[in-house]
Design a protein around this motif. Structure first.
Motif, short mmCIF file in Angstrom:
data_model
loop_
_atom_site.label_atom_id
_atom_site.label_comp_id
_atom_site.label_asym_id
_atom_site.label_seq_id
_atom_site.Cartn_x
_atom_site.Cartn_y
_atom_site.Cartn_z
N ASP A 1 44.22 26.88 40.29
CA ASP A 1 45.58 26.87 39.74
C ASP A 1 46.27 28.20 40.01
O ASP A 1 47.45 28.24 40.33
CB ASP A 1 45.56 26.61 38.24
N ASP A 2 45.52 29.27 39.85
CA ASP A 2 46.07 30.62 39.99
C ASP A 2 45.03 31.53 40.63
O ASP A 2 43.83 31.31 40.50
CB ASP A 2 46.44 31.20 38.61
N ASP A 3 45.52 32.54 41.30
CA ASP A 3 44.67 33.61 41.80
C ASP A 3 45.03 34.87 41.01
O ASP A 3 46.19 35.07 40.65
CB ASP A 3 44.91 33.87 43.29
N VAL A 4 44.03 35.70 40.74
CA VAL A 4 44.25 36.95 40.01
C VAL A 4 43.74 38.09 40.88
O VAL A 4 42.60 38.07 41.34
CB VAL A 4 43.53 36.95 38.65
N ILE A 5 44.60 39.07 41.11
CA ILE A 5 44.21 40.27 41.84
C ILE A 5 44.26 41.44 40.87
O ILE A 5 45.29 41.68 40.23
CB ILE A 5 45.16 40.53 43.03
N VAL A 6 43.14 42.14 40.75
CA VAL A 6 43.04 43.29 39.83
C VAL A 6 42.87 44.56 40.65
O VAL A 6 42.05 44.60 41.58
CB VAL A 6 41.83 43.13 38.87
N ARG A 7 43.62 45.58 40.30
CA ARG A 7 43.50 46.89 40.92
C ARG A 7 43.16 47.90 39.82
O ARG A 7 43.97 48.11 38.92
CB ARG A 7 44.81 47.30 41.60
N VAL A 8 41.99 48.48 39.91
CA VAL A 8 41.57 49.46 38.90
C VAL A 8 42.21 50.80 39.22
O VAL A 8 42.07 51.31 40.33
CB VAL A 8 40.03 49.57 38.85
N ALA B 1 42.35 51.94 33.06
CA ALA B 1 43.64 51.31 33.31
C ALA B 1 43.55 50.48 34.58
O ALA B 1 42.80 50.82 35.50
CB ALA B 1 44.75 52.36 33.44
N ALA B 2 44.29 49.39 34.61
CA ALA B 2 44.31 48.52 35.78
C ALA B 2 45.65 47.80 35.85
O ALA B 2 46.33 47.63 34.83
CB ALA B 2 43.18 47.49 35.70
N THR B 3 46.03 47.39 37.05
CA THR B 3 47.16 46.50 37.21
C THR B 3 46.60 45.16 37.66
O THR B 3 45.53 45.09 38.25
CB THR B 3 48.17 47.00 38.27
N TYR B 4 47.34 44.10 37.35
CA TYR B 4 46.93 42.80 37.87
C TYR B 4 48.13 41.94 38.15
O TYR B 4 49.17 42.07 37.55
CB TYR B 4 45.93 42.11 36.94
N ALA C 1 36.44 44.15 29.03
CA ALA C 1 36.53 42.91 28.24
C ALA C 1 37.94 42.74 27.68
O ALA C 1 38.49 41.62 27.68
CB ALA C 1 35.49 42.92 27.12
N LYS C 2 38.55 43.83 27.24
CA LYS C 2 39.94 43.76 26.74
C LYS C 2 40.90 43.40 27.87
O LYS C 2 41.86 42.66 27.65
CB LYS C 2 40.33 45.09 26.09
N LEU C 3 40.64 43.90 29.07
CA LEU C 3 41.46 43.52 30.22
C LEU C 3 41.36 42.02 30.47
O LEU C 3 42.37 41.35 30.69
CB LEU C 3 41.03 44.30 31.47
#
Length: 103
Positions: free
Chosen positions: A22-29, A47-50, A91-93
């Motif tokens: 359904d969706d793709d998730v890209i995470v950048r630490v 910290a991370a962006t997604y 885990a919070k992310l």
């Protein structure tokens, strides 16, 4: 994420083309570290962006967020404790990502 009742499953890259997504998730630490400055108390910092992207042809970014966990006190020497603190932040992310998935 799997404990969230709205998420049926998670596949990690590289995944089979047979898997319907359904969706793709890209995470950048951005930060995942323990910091000690002089005689000040140490901190664990994460910290991370997604991006959450609609799967399929021409996938559109539907969510773009920056997640910054509050700094946590760390003694600057116990690296097992640092790993635990950063793991808690990860885990919070994952909870933040799950809360922001499109319905």
């Amino acid at each position: 994420l799997l404990s969230n009742e709205t998420i049926g499953g998670v596949a990690t890259y590289p995944f089979s083309i047979d898997i319907k997504r359904d969706d793709d998730v890209i995470v950048r630490v951005l930060n995942c570290e323990g910091l000690v400055h002089g005689d000040k108390p140490g901190v664990a910092r994460f910290a991370a962006t997604y991006d959450i992207i609609a799967a399929g042809a021409g996938g559109q970014v539907v969510v773009r967020r920056t997640f910054t966990a509050p700094d946590q006190s760390w003694d600057g020497t116990n690296f097992s404790a640092l790993a635990r603190l950063l793991s808690d932040d990860i885990a919070k992310l994952s909870e933040d990502i799950a809360a922001n998935l499109p319905k």
